[in-house]
Design an enzyme around this catalytic site. Structure first.
Site, PDB file in Angstrom:
ATOM      1  N   ASP A  49      -4.299  -2.398   4.382  1.00  0.00           N
ATOM      2  CA  ASP A  49      -4.547  -1.878   2.846  1.00  0.00           C
ATOM      3  C   ASP A  49      -5.426  -0.173   2.792  1.00  0.00           C
ATOM      4  OD1 ASP A  49      -3.226  -4.141   1.774  1.00  0.00           O
ATOM      5  OD2 ASP A  49      -2.927  -3.086   0.135  1.00  0.00           O
ATOM      6  N   ALA A  82       0.964  -0.966   0.259  1.00  0.00           N
ATOM      7  CA  ALA A  82      -0.127   0.089   0.104  1.00  0.00           C
ATOM      8  C   ALA A  82       0.957   1.016   0.076  1.00  0.00           C
ATOM      9  CB  ALA A  82      -1.215   0.053   0.759  1.00  0.00           C
TER      10      ALA A  82
HETATM   11  O1  MRU Z   1      -1.492  -7.314  -3.140  1.00  0.00           O
HETATM   12  P1  MRU Z   1      -0.081  -6.282  -2.610  1.00  0.00           P
HETATM   13  O2  MRU Z   1       1.119  -7.282  -2.516  1.00  0.00           O
HETATM   14  O3  MRU Z   1       0.461  -5.076  -2.806  1.00  0.00           O
HETATM   15  O4  MRU Z   1      -0.296  -6.632  -0.825  1.00  0.00           O
HETATM   16  C1  MRU Z   1       0.288  -5.833   0.301  1.00  0.00           C
HETATM   17  C2  MRU Z   1      -0.256  -6.001   1.552  1.00  0.00           C
HETATM   18  O5  MRU Z   1      -1.935  -7.083   1.558  1.00  0.00           O
HETATM   19  C3  MRU Z   1      -0.111  -5.439   2.908  1.00  0.00           C
HETATM   20  O6  MRU Z   1      -0.408  -6.253   3.894  1.00  0.00           O
HETATM   21  C4  MRU Z   1      -0.020  -4.359   2.761  1.00  0.00           C
HETATM   22  O7  MRU Z   1      -0.500  -3.552   1.271  1.00  0.00           O
HETATM   23  C5  MRU Z   1       0.029  -3.507   3.880  1.00  0.00           C
HETATM   24  S1  MRU Z   1       1.825  -3.480   3.763  1.00  0.00           S
HETATM   25  C6  MRU Z   1       2.307  -1.935   4.509  1.00  0.00           C
END
Ligand code: MRU
Length: 370
Positions: A247, A55
């Protein structure tokens, strides 16, 4: 953070300021490569194809993408079109829209000749602030880990604190440090005996590939497990805490994170294991309350479920990165990218401003006036 002794961020402005660099996360852990991004179209493409993901990082990438659009054409029409293009790449993480709005609001009233430079400064500020927020999350989380370790019975004091995490909420998902992994890095650097259970995180395996890569490069003891093992480990007293990123977190503390997070929260509650969520302020969506009803969940390709990517171990193509099919021809796949963990299952939110109860009252103690 460190890769083979060299400190890296996940995103950086390149000399001349008309392009930026990123680490290609689709190739990790097998191949470490970087990409140079020189247009808004390319910025949108690397977010959409998950060359960059996580995110906070997609927010910063979007911000630099707007800068590139304004270098090419600083008009109002270009700004609006680039905003829409970048914002449409991934729907769930609120950090993307937050960062795009921040850059747009900074430049919108400026003369066209000043817009690209102002966008650059704003994107760089967002990146630097993200690093500072993640490091502060690390400090607050470290104190929780220290308390958990100290509270264990005398006969368990010599054992590692065993922490389970899901997906990748490490430095690769942010600019540096990470959210959920920041307290783990702080603990490890402070000399704490800590061990991480890494959920592989099907279908894209961000845990097995990215979290394990990060932890390995920092020398943090860890073990990769299949996603289905967490409940069993908790039942057998093998998990002292769960910590994940998010996110999008609603104002009442509902937490949207990688698909499967909710099941870990349920298992944690059933086994009396504390379940922490680490997040910077940029991940809070103050406009919504009910995460299950209101957060758009990214629908991803069924091919991510019916196939899997990895490095070929032996035979023709050995060493190459390849996809293999898991399901029979014709079987349908369904692939929601995220799920929502209700606030009632969250033990606490760990933010850059401190630790809060997962509730609107809790968040407002830290973010009065938001
Ligand atoms: O689909 P992604 O790899 O972008 O998902 C990322 C996540 O779900 C993380 O846990 C989330 O972005 C928090 S990161 C600091």
């Amino acid at each position: 953070m460190n890769i083979d002794g060299k400190a890296w961020r996940t995103i950086w402005l390149e000399p001349g300021g008309r392009s930026f660099g990123v680490i290609d996360q689709t190739q990790l852990p097998h191949r470490f490569t970087t990409r140079s991004i020189a247009s808004c179209d390319e910025a949108a493409e690397v977010i959409r194809t998950m060359v960059v993901r996580g995110a906070p990082l997609i927010g910063v990438t979007g911000a630099y993408g707007l800068m590139l659009a304004l270098h090419a054409d600083p008009s109002d029409a270009s700004l609006a079109a680039a905003f829409e293009q970048l914002n449409a790449t991934r729907p769930t993480a609120i950090n993307l829209r937050w960062a795009l709005e921040r850059v747009r609001d900074r430049v919108a009233l400026l003369p066209e000749s000043e817009r690209a430079e102002a966008a650059k400064q704003e994107a760089a500020a967002i990146a630097d602030e993200d690093v500072a927020m993640c490091e502060a999350i690390g400090e607050h989380g470290l104190r929780i880990f220290q308390e958990l370790a100290a509270a264990r019975p005398a006969e368990r004091q010599q054992e590692p604190l065993r922490v389970l995490t899901h997906c990748n909420a490490g430095w690769l998902a942010t600019v540096d440090w990470g959210t959920a992994l920041a307290p783990i890095y702080k603990a490890h650097r402070a000399g704490m005996n800590i061990h991480v259970w890494v959920d592989e995180t099907r279908p894209r395996n961000q845990g097995a590939s990215l979290t394990a890569f990060e932890l390995g490069k920092e020398g943090v003891p860890h073990t990769v497990i299949v996603d289905n093992a967490g409940g069993h480990l908790m039942q057998h007293g093998q998990v002292d805490a769960v910590i994940v990123g998010t996110d999008r977190t609603t104002r009442r503390g509902d937490v949207c994170n990688k698909i499967g997070t909710y099941l870990k929260a349920l298992a944690a509650r059933d086994n009396g294991v504390p379940f922490y969520v680490a997040l910077p302020a940029s991940t809070i969506d103050w406009t919504i309350d009910d995460g299950v009803a209101e957060i758009p969940i990214e629908a991803r390709s069924a091919a991510e479920v019916t196939a899997i990517q990895g490095r070929v171990l032996s035979g023709p193509g050995a060493g190459e990165i390849a996809s293999v099919q898991l399901s029979p021809d014709g079987s349908a796949g369904f692939n929601p990218g995220f799920d929502v963990t209700p606030a009632r299952l969250v033990s606490a939110l760990i933010t850059e401003r401190g630790v809060a109860e997962a509730s609107e009252a809790g968040l407002r103690t830290l973010y009065a006036g938001s």
